[in-house]
Design a protein around this motif. Structure first.
Motif, PDB file in Angstrom:
ATOM      1  N   GLY A  58       0.813  -1.213   0.000  1.00 43.62           N
ATOM      2  CA  GLY A  58       0.000   0.000   0.000  1.00 43.62           C
ATOM      3  C   GLY A  58       0.839   1.251   0.000  1.00 43.62           C
ATOM      4  N   PRO A  59       0.229   2.337   0.418  1.00 39.00           N
ATOM      5  CA  PRO A  59       0.924   3.631   0.388  1.00 39.00           C
ATOM      6  C   PRO A  59       1.986   3.767   1.481  1.00 39.00           C
ATOM      7  CG  PRO A  59      -1.253   3.867   1.359  1.00 39.00           C
ATOM      8  CD  PRO A  59      -1.134   2.438   0.940  1.00 39.00           C
ATOM      9  N   ASN A  74       1.127   7.148  -2.317  1.00 41.63           N
ATOM     10  CA  ASN A  74       1.936   6.245  -3.115  1.00 41.63           C
ATOM     11  C   ASN A  74       3.022   7.082  -3.780  1.00 41.63           C
ATOM     12  OD1 ASN A  74       0.590   3.623  -2.872  1.00 41.63           O
ATOM     13  ND2 ASN A  74      -1.148   4.730  -3.724  1.00 41.63           N
ATOM     14  N   ASP A  96      -8.118  -1.268 -12.066  1.00 39.38           N
ATOM     15  CA  ASP A  96      -7.165  -1.286 -10.956  1.00 39.38           C
ATOM     16  C   ASP A  96      -7.618  -0.333  -9.857  1.00 39.38           C
ATOM     17  OD1 ASP A  96      -5.358  -3.078 -11.990  1.00 39.38           O
ATOM     18  OD2 ASP A  96      -4.238  -1.532 -13.086  1.00 39.38           O
ATOM     19  N   ASP A 112      -5.850   0.914  -5.887  1.00 38.74           N
ATOM     20  CA  ASP A 112      -4.852   0.705  -4.847  1.00 38.74           C
ATOM     21  C   ASP A 112      -5.470  -0.201  -3.770  1.00 38.74           C
ATOM     22  OD1 ASP A 112      -2.308   1.945  -3.463  1.00 38.74           O
ATOM     23  OD2 ASP A 112      -3.910   1.934  -1.970  1.00 38.74           O
ATOM     24  N   LYS A 155      -6.729   1.536  -0.700  1.00 31.80           N
ATOM     25  CA  LYS A 155      -7.912   2.359  -0.939  1.00 31.80           C
ATOM     26  C   LYS A 155      -9.167   1.485  -1.107  1.00 31.80           C
ATOM     27  CE  LYS A 155      -6.852   6.578  -0.491  1.00 31.80           C
ATOM     28  NZ  LYS A 155      -7.500   7.257   0.634  1.00 31.80           N
TER      29      LYS A 155
END
Lengths: 461, 204
Positions: free
Chosen positions: A21-22, A161, B168, B170, B173
């Protein structure tokens, strides 16, 4: 493998990485203004949490502010309320505010660098897309939404990100009359408004190395107009000289120590970028936009493209221009010299050097709006105010003004405005207003002639 | 933030490229100090004629698209200003999803932080989608966030059209959208790490 300038600053601020993830990026400076902060303050209130690091936040009033009679109460009730709310929020949370009338008040991206708040190697955010301006110092600076303003209030950090890296190199010698604004308008006209999306951009090459800090700010300011979150230029002696001695810059030994760190930041020779563009300085001319996004630009003596897609046709219809036509000799009734792109002292010096001894055309309403109180003061001290007044221009008080027309400075529907701001979107300068983006020199020449003239034919000052 | 898992709805086509946030919500409407009410002014200067009446030609105003929760827009949607008011306006109007072949970074983040799902599809699929909606404004479109799939109702498959596309998102998210979490909760849970970092970092 070597690291880029962006890598070095980013990596130095990563608190933690979420699996798949970020990353949590630490923010050194958070700039706020009246328009994008109230809902974020409300969010904290609702959750009952404090502002984590009030001493790393600086507030100013700029988007909404009038540019005349700033000593009087603001006429527009909504604007007055929004500014009042900023004042109350800052008082409540111990945040420094340079409100209307304060000697440090100004457009957030003008006042922060001139006070030395902006320094190389920092991470900086603001609820404003033109935060990319501060990248001129080798700073990772980018615009954020209001939810993110709330996140920074709550934690002094953001979840992000890591963007990809892009380098735009311009080498060679710029022709006379070609300014930093022309360089960036040229780049965007070549690569388009979404070429930078998902990327952080570094500007490299001798053209940027030889540019003043103010010119670098103009270039980085418009990085967002090619879609990039931010643009950066490696800090060098020009940067250090600009920062030294400013109010909030490190002083004495601390400055020397900072400089020795800043010198380690430039991109390593063997670093690689995800995407690269190269341009020759010789190909750049003074630029004008003809359409409704900043990528729709042509050389001042060039012609509008003949044909395009539906978006192109829509833009031409809005602007009332024809494909294949030139913009030279187009009558212009409004000129706006200001905005976070071009409202610094250097911009007014260039304009004044052209205007000196001339008089503006009768049809032109020229709005000269300095970026900050300090710029306004400099204009007086350097006698430029007098030059403009003798030429029939009136200087207004600092603020974002007709760049986004949230205050009373609106261009009437159907009128053309040659503007030094950053966006020519439909209705940006007022409903139905038609914006042509240009450099301060071209704006000044337009105001004198009352129409667009070819500045490349003028003698070099 | 509202949870998002699956949505079946009709869609409004808005095939204009580079729609900037100034068009989504003009600057003169940014003076409010809360998040409410922006939906009334979404696409204000496109949705209304100069005399202030609704423009019947603007897609969102057409009766056949009434109630659609999906907006299908041209390339590079949401460029320009960082104003989150744009996301509030789209959500406020009733949209839950925006589909485009490309989104500007800040808008994408703002959308996700407000429970509005930005779905990026290929230019080819976007074209298919727009053609599908044009041929049948009542065409139901399914958005399955769990499986990251957007799908037009099956009838178009018989005509040899590609009806389905994966998208897509994330992974972090996605979890936030499905559970209605936001980043503040997460960042506050990392307070100790942030404070430890502050002690170590170079002080500006």
């Amino acid at each position: 493998m070597g690291k880029t300038l962006f890598d070095k600053v980013w990596d130095a601020h990563v608190v933690d990485t979420v699996d798949n993830g970020p990353q949590i990026l630490y923010i050194d400076k958070h700039l706020i203004h009246e328009v994008t902060s109230p809902q974020a303050f409300n969010e904290l209130e609702e959750r009952g949490i404090p502002v984590a690091r009030p001493d790393q936040i600086v507030a100013t009033a700029d988007h909404n502010t009038p540019t005349e009679n700033q000593h009087l109460p603001i006429k527009d009730e909504m604007s007055r309320k929004q500014l009042q709310q900023l004042t109350e929020n800052c008082e409540k949370h111990n945040i420094t505010l340079y409100g209307l009338g304060h000697k440090y008040n100004g457009i957030v991206h003008v006042m922060a660098p001139e006070l030395g708040i902006t320094q190389p190697g920092m991470t900086m955010v603001c609820g404003d897309s033109h935060t990319s301006t501060h990248g001129a110092f080798g700073t990772i600076a980018f615009g954020i939404g209001t939810s993110q303003v709330g996140q920074v209030f709550a934690s002094q950090s953001l979840l992000l990100n890591k963007p990809k890296s892009l380098r735009v190199s311009v080498n060679g010698t710029l022709a006379p009359h070609v300014s930093p604004k022309d360089v960036i308008l040229y780049i965007i006209s070549k690569i388009g408004t979404n070429a930078g999306t998902g990327y952080f951009c570094e500007y490299a090459g001798n053209v940027f190395e030889e540019m003043s800090m103010e010119g670098r700010m103009t270039v980085c300011n418009m990085s967002i107009e090619m879609g990039a979150r931010g643009g950066m230029i490696a800090p060098d002696q020009t940067t250090f000289d600009y920062v030294e001695g400013r109010k909030f810059a490190p002083q004495g030994d601390a400055f020397a120590k900072a400089v020795s760190y800043w010198k380690t930041l430039p991109t390593d020779q063997d670093a690689t970028f995800d995407k690269e563009y190269h341009f020759d300085a010789e190909d750049i001319a003074p630029m004008l936009t003809y359409g409704t996004n900043p990528g729709m630009g042509i050389k001042i003596n060039g012609a509008i493209p003949e044909k395009g897609d539906m978006t192109f046709e829509k833009a031409l219809e809005y602007m009332n221009f024809k494909g294949g036509a030139q913009l030279l000799d187009t009558p212009i009734n409004y000129v706006f010299l200001g905005s976070c792109t071009n409202s610094r002292i250097e911009d007014f010096r260039i304009a004044a050097s052209y205007v000196r001894g001339k008089h503006k055309a009768a049809n032109v309403n020229a709005w000269l709006v300095p970026g900050s109180q300090q710029v306004a003061k400099q204009l007086e001290e350097e006698g430029l105010k007098e030059v403009f007044e003798e030429a029939g221009f009136a200087l207004r008080q600092p603020g974002c003004s007709a760049c986004l027309a949230m205050n009373d400075d609106k261009i009437p529907a159907g009128e053309y405005c040659v503007s030094t701001s950053n966006r020519n979107f439909e209705g940006r300068q007022g409903q139905g207003a038609r914006t042509i983006l240009a450099s301060p020199l071209v704006a000044a020449a337009t105001a004198i002639a009352g129409k667009i003239v070819d500045v490349t034919k003028e003698a070099v000052a | 933030m509202e949870k998002f898992t699956k949505l079946i709805s009709t869609a409004v086509p808005l095939p204009i490229e580079n729609i900037d946030t100034d068009q989504i919500i003009p600057a003169r409407f940014l003076k409010a100090t809360d998040k409410k009410g922006f939906g009334d002014n979404v696409f204000r200067d496109w949705r209304f004629t100069k005399d202030g009446t609704l423009d019947a030609d603007f897609p969102i105003n057409k009766p056949q698209y009434a109630g659609a929760k999906i907006l299908v827009a041209g390339d590079n949607f949401g460029c320009g200003s960082s104003r989150e008011h744009a996301a509030w306006a789209i959500v406020g109007y009733g949209f839950k999803v925006v589909i485009s072949s490309f989104f500007a970074d800040i808008f994408k983040g703002n959308a996700l932080n407000n429970g509005l799902l930005p779905i990026q599809v290929t230019p080819e699929y976007l074209k298919e989608l727009l053609a599908g909606i044009e041929a049948n404004p009542e065409l139901p479109i399914t958005i399955d966030l769990e499986n990251q799939v957007v799908e037009m109702a099956g009838v178009y498959a018989e005509q040899g059209r590609s009806t389905k596309a994966e998208f897509d998102i994330d992974p972090y998210k996605k979890v936030c959208m499905i559970n209605g979490y936001d980043d503040i909760d997460f960042l506050l849970s990392k307070k100790a790490e942030i404070e430890a970092f502050e002690k170590e970092r170079m002080v500006f």
